[in-house]
Design an enzyme around this catalytic site. Structure first.
Site, PDB file in Angstrom:
ATOM      1  N   GLY A  98       0.857  -1.135  -0.324  1.00  0.00           N
ATOM      2  CA  GLY A  98       0.118   0.020  -0.008  1.00  0.00           C
ATOM      3  C   GLY A  98       0.872   1.400   0.126  1.00  0.00           C
ATOM      4  N   ARG A 101       4.190   6.108   1.838  1.00  0.00           N
ATOM      5  CA  ARG A 101       4.393   7.337   2.067  1.00  0.00           C
ATOM      6  C   ARG A 101       3.840   8.396   0.933  1.00  0.00           C
ATOM      7  NH1 ARG A 101      10.644   7.282   0.158  1.00  0.00           N
ATOM      8  NH2 ARG A 101      10.146   5.469  -1.145  1.00  0.00           N
ATOM      9  N   ASP A 133       8.391   5.853   8.256  1.00  0.00           N
ATOM     10  CA  ASP A 133       7.805   7.138   8.585  1.00  0.00           C
ATOM     11  C   ASP A 133       7.097   7.811   7.967  1.00  0.00           C
ATOM     12  OD1 ASP A 133       9.669   7.661   7.019  1.00  0.00           O
ATOM     13  OD2 ASP A 133      11.179   8.589   8.420  1.00  0.00           O
ATOM     14  N   ARG A 191       3.271  14.308  -7.052  1.00  0.00           N
ATOM     15  CA  ARG A 191       3.437  13.615  -8.520  1.00  0.00           C
ATOM     16  C   ARG A 191       1.970  13.575  -8.959  1.00  0.00           C
ATOM     17  NH1 ARG A 191       5.810   7.789  -7.200  1.00  0.00           N
ATOM     18  NH2 ARG A 191       3.969   6.809  -5.688  1.00  0.00           N
ATOM     19  N   ARG A 198      -1.857   0.057  -9.558  1.00  0.00           N
ATOM     20  CA  ARG A 198      -0.708  -0.753  -9.923  1.00  0.00           C
ATOM     21  C   ARG A 198      -1.109  -2.390  -9.932  1.00  0.00           C
ATOM     22  NH1 ARG A 198       3.481   1.949  -6.664  1.00  0.00           N
ATOM     23  NH2 ARG A 198       2.853   4.037  -6.335  1.00  0.00           N
ATOM     24  N   ASP A 268       4.085  -4.591  -7.158  1.00  0.00           N
ATOM     25  CA  ASP A 268       3.589  -3.241  -6.665  1.00  0.00           C
ATOM     26  C   ASP A 268       4.169  -1.923  -7.203  1.00  0.00           C
ATOM     27  OD1 ASP A 268       5.742  -4.437  -5.000  1.00  0.00           O
ATOM     28  OD2 ASP A 268       5.647  -2.286  -4.149  1.00  0.00           O
ATOM     29  N   ASP A 278       7.383   5.234  -9.567  1.00  0.00           N
ATOM     30  CA  ASP A 278       8.252   4.967  -8.412  1.00  0.00           C
ATOM     31  C   ASP A 278       9.855   4.891  -8.633  1.00  0.00           C
ATOM     32  OD1 ASP A 278       5.834   4.772  -6.824  1.00  0.00           O
ATOM     33  OD2 ASP A 278       6.284   2.721  -5.999  1.00  0.00           O
TER      34      ASP A 278
HETATM   35  P1  AMP Z   1       9.194   0.442  -2.871  1.00  0.00           P
HETATM   36  O1  AMP Z   1       9.924  -0.691  -2.831  1.00  0.00           O
HETATM   37  O2  AMP Z   1      10.154   1.915  -2.631  1.00  0.00           O
HETATM   38  O3  AMP Z   1       8.096   0.593  -3.911  1.00  0.00           O
HETATM   39  O4  AMP Z   1       8.471   0.532  -1.463  1.00  0.00           O
HETATM   40  C1  AMP Z   1       7.689  -0.813  -0.906  1.00  0.00           C
HETATM   41  C2  AMP Z   1       6.769  -0.386   0.226  1.00  0.00           C
HETATM   42  O5  AMP Z   1       7.426   0.079   1.276  1.00  0.00           O
HETATM   43  C3  AMP Z   1       5.767   0.532  -0.405  1.00  0.00           C
HETATM   44  O6  AMP Z   1       4.303  -0.246   0.170  1.00  0.00           O
HETATM   45  C4  AMP Z   1       5.871   1.867   0.096  1.00  0.00           C
HETATM   46  O7  AMP Z   1       5.275   2.716   0.096  1.00  0.00           O
HETATM   47  C5  AMP Z   1       6.704   1.422   1.558  1.00  0.00           C
HETATM   48  N1  AMP Z   1       7.673   2.468   1.819  1.00  0.00           N
HETATM   49  C6  AMP Z   1       8.978   2.843   1.307  1.00  0.00           C
HETATM   50  N2  AMP Z   1       9.450   3.711   1.820  1.00  0.00           N
HETATM   51  C7  AMP Z   1       8.632   4.192   3.097  1.00  0.00           C
HETATM   52  C8  AMP Z   1       8.728   5.210   3.966  1.00  0.00           C
HETATM   53  N3  AMP Z   1       9.722   6.082   4.195  1.00  0.00           N
HETATM   54  N4  AMP Z   1       7.749   5.260   4.923  1.00  0.00           N
HETATM   55  C9  AMP Z   1       6.556   4.533   4.579  1.00  0.00           C
HETATM   56  N5  AMP Z   1       6.699   3.483   3.771  1.00  0.00           N
HETATM   57  C10 AMP Z   1       7.510   3.470   2.836  1.00  0.00           C
HETATM   58 MG    MG Z   2       6.843   1.447  -4.628  1.00  0.00          MG
END
Ligand code: AMP
Ligand code: MG
Length: 513
Positions: A98, A101, A133, A191, A198, A268, A278
């Site tokens: 989900g 951030r 966070d 953005r 997704r 995702d 992303d």
């Molecule tokens: P990503 O691999 O960057 O697409 O992130 C995978 C998951 O981790 C997604 O659900 C993001 O929303 C969550 N996520 C990544 N960085 C953060 C962050 N700093 N705070 C909260 N959720 C995060």
């Molecule tokens: Mg992501």
């Protein structure tokens, strides 16, 4: 800005958790949860994309809009939410993920009736933040802001970036995950996209056997974002899957064209609209290397290396097929479509390479030519972008050593020059058999091969500068990335300086953002 015209039709159409509770948790059976941005004191504007703002119907930026850029003091009509999705990460089922951030403001409609979703990245935690966070650091925000716009101007399908602002808050990150956390500046990017849906949204509903919502989501997606589909019933869903495959072939082929490595192609992070989405530990490729992955987390298996992106997108589409199986009900069809994806991808890939080389059409013999070229590029560590720029200047009289001297990351020994000479002779022979004129061939090359790509080291320098309170490089890079098929600044058309060879943030990046 016309903030008061933003609406949230998505939240009226689908089941949601309306508790406004930001606590991290599973939210079964819903597609979104209402959540408020954290709110920041001491925010500051870094960049605003006026052209995009006008285009999507948000109008002109005024100083009073700074609050909106970081999600402060929102008007009544902006009822914010985060969406729930699931996904396969590095090949494994990861369950509920989900928007951890990302927080959606909703949708704006422009004069032509075109709808655009608006989303903050880094504006605070949501139920999907998974022990993190919900903040973003300046470093990753600059990278998302500039690269998504660079991709747009290159002609690659992508989400876009409206604004970049400091939050005024410090954010702690351990960049190398080695126990050295540091306080970095926090920032928020707004953005935009037609939709941020997704593969993972469909996977989540399927995994929870929420088939009614799955079907509603599918109908919604087709109705709003796939106008090319005109059929009904199961055929409509089959056509949808084929069209997602088509769009995915296109976007991944485009990544190969410009030398983009996404770095985290988890399901995702796969847009259902075939957009690049992303921007994390991505990189434009400097020296050509099929095994290059910019993501330190990906180093052990190199699953998301440049050359794997075709196969991985197919693997991701398998997961989408599984999620849609309940509605499509035809295994043979799904299997055939996925196999077809493999051949369609390589055909599109090879046809695209013909354009890069200025060839009239794809011939059977070109396959061997491409394989030889790959070997040469890899062995001589030639810069992907500069190589094609120099190739445009090649003729029978060219001095090969001086033409490619500044393109290689290794010393061009006589033996290596000989290899280049053999290759260029083969190339000129192939060119001379073209059924199009040299002018047409050159025009193909000039429109296919960018002169400017946003290399990681340039982003690194830009981030350093912004951190020190300056924006000269940011402004220059913005101009350059808006005109990627011209050479506005010769100093950007050079290979990566060797001082950056092993610098974190230039050669490799972590997900810590
Ligand atoms: P990503 O691999 O960057 O697409 O992130 C995978 C998951 O981790 C997604 O659900 C993001 O929303 C969550 N996520 C990544 N960085 C953060 C962050 N700093 N705070 C909260 N959720 C995060
Ligand atoms: Mg992501």
């Amino acid at each position: 800005m016309n903030i008061e015209q933003i609406r949230q039709p998505f939240t009226d159409l689908f089941p949601g958790d309306l508790s406004n509770n930001p606590m991290q948790r599973n939210t079964p059976k819903v597609l979104f949860a209402t959540v408020q941005p954290a709110g920041f004191e001491g925010s500051g504007l870094i960049a605003f994309n006026n052209a995009l703002s006008e285009e999507i119907g948000l109008g002109t930026y005024e100083e009073k809009d700074l609050d909106f850029l970081v999600g402060n003091n929102l008007p009544e009509n902006v009822k914010t939410y985060a969406t729930a999705y699931a996904g396969h990460q590095f090949g494994n089922w990861a369950g509920q993920l989900g928007d951890g951030r990302a927080i959606l403001a909703g949708e704006i409609v422009n004069k032509e009736g075109k709808k655009t979703e608006i989303q903050w990245k880094g504006a605070g935690a949501t139920p999907y933040s998974r022990h993190a966070d919900g903040r973003a650091v300046l470093r990753s925000s600059v990278r998302e802001y500039l690269m998504s716009e660079a991709m747009y101007h290159l002609g690659v399908p992508t989400t876009r970036a409206l604004s970049l602002a400091f939050t005024g808050e410090g954010v702690v990150r351990d960049i190398m995950y080695n126990g050295n956390p540091q306080l970095e500046k926090g920032a928020v990017v707004i953005r935009t996209a037609d939709s941020f849906l997704r593969f993972g949204h469909f996977e989540l509903m399927s995994a929870q056997q929420e088939y009614k919502t799955l079907q509603d989501l599918l109908d919604f997606t087709i109705q709003n974002y796939y106008p090319e589909i005109t059929t009904d019933g199961i055929q409509k869903y089959k056509d949808f899957f084929e069209n997602v495959c088509k769009r995915t072939v296109h976007v991944i082929t485009e990544w190969f064209r410009v030398g983009f490595v996404h770095g985290v192609m988890n399901t995702d992070n796969m847009s259902i609209l075939g957009l690049t989405i992303d921007y994390g530990p991505y990189s434009m490729m400097d020296e050509y290397d099929l095994n290059f992955t910019p993501n330190t987390t990906d180093l052990p298996g190199r699953r998301y290396a440049f050359g794997n992106q075709g196969q991985i997108s197919q693997w991701n589409l398998w997961q989408l097929a599984n999620a849609l199986h309940y509605l499509i009900k035809d295994e043979k069809f799904l299997e055939n479509t996925l196999n077809q994806y493999g051949s369609d991808f390589w055909e599109a890939h090879d046809k695209m390479f013909c354009k890069k080389f200025g060839f009239d059409e794809l011939r059977t013999s070109d396959e061997e030519f491409f394989t030889n070229w790959q070997g040469l590029m890899q062995e001589l560590q030639l810069d992907y972008t500069l190589f094609f720029n120099q190739l445009e200047k090649l003729n029978a009289e060219s001095d090969i050593k001086s033409l490619f001297e500044n393109v290689s990351y290794v010393v061009l020994t006589d033996q290596r020059v000989k290899k280049l000479e053999n290759f260029t002779q083969e190339y000129l022979k192939r060119l001379s058999s073209n059924t199009i004129s040299r002018e047409e061939s050159l025009s193909l090359m000039k429109h296919t091969n960018p002169k400017f790509t946003l290399r990681n080291y340039l982003l690194y320098e830009c981030i350093e500068e912004i951190n020190n309170g300056h924006t000269e490089i940011l402004e220059k890079l913005t101009q350059a990335l808006e005109n990627p098929y011209e050479e506005l600044y010769p100093e950007f058309s050079v290979k990566r300086p060797s001082v950056y060879d092993d610098t974190t943030g230039c050669s490799t990046l972590s997900c810590s953002s």
